[in-house]
Design a protein around this motif. Structure first.
Motif, PDB file in Angstrom:
ATOM      1  N   LYS A   1       0.858  -1.189   0.000  1.00 37.83           N
ATOM      2  CA  LYS A   1       0.000   0.000   0.000  1.00 37.83           C
ATOM      3  C   LYS A   1       0.888   1.230   0.000  1.00 37.83           C
ATOM      4  N   ILE A   2       0.614   2.175  -0.878  1.00 39.74           N
ATOM      5  CA  ILE A   2       1.354   3.432  -0.948  1.00 39.74           C
ATOM      6  C   ILE A   2       0.511   4.505  -0.274  1.00 39.74           C
ATOM      7  N   VAL A   3       1.031   5.094   0.780  1.00 38.17           N
ATOM      8  CA  VAL A   3       0.337   6.158   1.500  1.00 38.17           C
ATOM      9  C   VAL A   3       1.259   7.363   1.544  1.00 38.17           C
ATOM     10  N   LEU A   4       0.913   8.382   0.778  1.00 35.55           N
ATOM     11  CA  LEU A   4       1.705   9.609   0.736  1.00 35.55           C
ATOM     12  C   LEU A   4       1.148  10.616   1.728  1.00 35.55           C
ATOM     13  N   PRO A   5       2.012  11.481   2.230  1.00 35.14           N
ATOM     14  CA  PRO A   5       1.503  12.552   3.099  1.00 35.14           C
ATOM     15  C   PRO A   5       0.502  13.417   2.328  1.00 35.14           C
ATOM     16  N   GLU A   6      -0.434  13.998   3.050  1.00 29.35           N
ATOM     17  CA  GLU A   6      -1.451  14.844   2.435  1.00 29.35           C
ATOM     18  C   GLU A   6      -0.794  15.948   1.617  1.00 29.35           C
ATOM     19  N   GLY A   7      -1.308  16.147   0.413  1.00 27.56           N
ATOM     20  CA  GLY A   7      -0.795  17.200  -0.455  1.00 27.56           C
ATOM     21  C   GLY A   7       0.396  16.786  -1.303  1.00 27.56           C
ATOM     22  N   LYS A   8       0.879  15.546  -1.156  1.00 29.73           N
ATOM     23  CA  LYS A   8       2.025  15.069  -1.930  1.00 29.73           C
ATOM     24  C   LYS A   8       1.555  14.172  -3.064  1.00 29.73           C
ATOM     25  N   THR A   9       2.305  14.167  -4.156  1.00 29.30           N
ATOM     26  CA  THR A   9       2.050  13.253  -5.261  1.00 29.30           C
ATOM     27  C   THR A   9       3.345  12.503  -5.563  1.00 29.30           C
ATOM     28  N   LEU A  10       3.229  11.358  -6.184  1.00 26.52           N
ATOM     29  CA  LEU A  10       4.382  10.549  -6.564  1.00 26.52           C
ATOM     30  C   LEU A  10       4.616  10.731  -8.057  1.00 26.52           C
TER      31      LEU A  10
END
Length: 110
Positions: free
Chosen positions: A42-51
């Motif tokens: 599962k990929i969980v990025l911090p809020e407001g971030k994109t990969l």
């Protein structure tokens, strides 16, 4: 996820991208879905971030990533780095540049 497992996942992603052009295209267009589909992680990025994944497999090009400017408020220097700066000595830039652009230094002639 422990560091060893994270490294295994990254190796799997990179090797799959080298082997499979369709996966590479999917990785660039929708990286989170491509990674999750491949690994089950599962990929969980911090809020407001994109990969963002950039395809840097073209061997005729030298790629340089411009990192985001560091927030000076959040930087913690080591004792030796503080001593160097306090004494008016060299800055930490050479180490930073070498760590960010290890391959580029092979192409710079001064």
């Amino acid at each position: 996820m422990e560091q060893k497992k994270e490294e295994e996942v990254l190796r799997l992603i990179i090797s799959k991208a080298w082997e499979d052009i369709n996966f590479r295209k999917s990785l660039v267009s929708d990286p989170i879905k491509a990674i999750e589909d491949l690994t089950g992680a599962k990929i969980v990025l911090p809020e407001g971030k994109t990969l963002v994944i950039n395809d840097q497999t073209d061997k005729t090009k030298v790629y340089v990533n411009i990192p985001s400017e560091p927030n000076i408020e959040d930087i913690e220097l080591s004792e030796s780095e503080l001593e160097i700066i306090a004494g008016g000595g060299q800055t930490v830039w050479p180490d930073l540049i070498n760590s960010l652009f290890p391959a580029l230094k092979n192409y710079i002639i001064v």
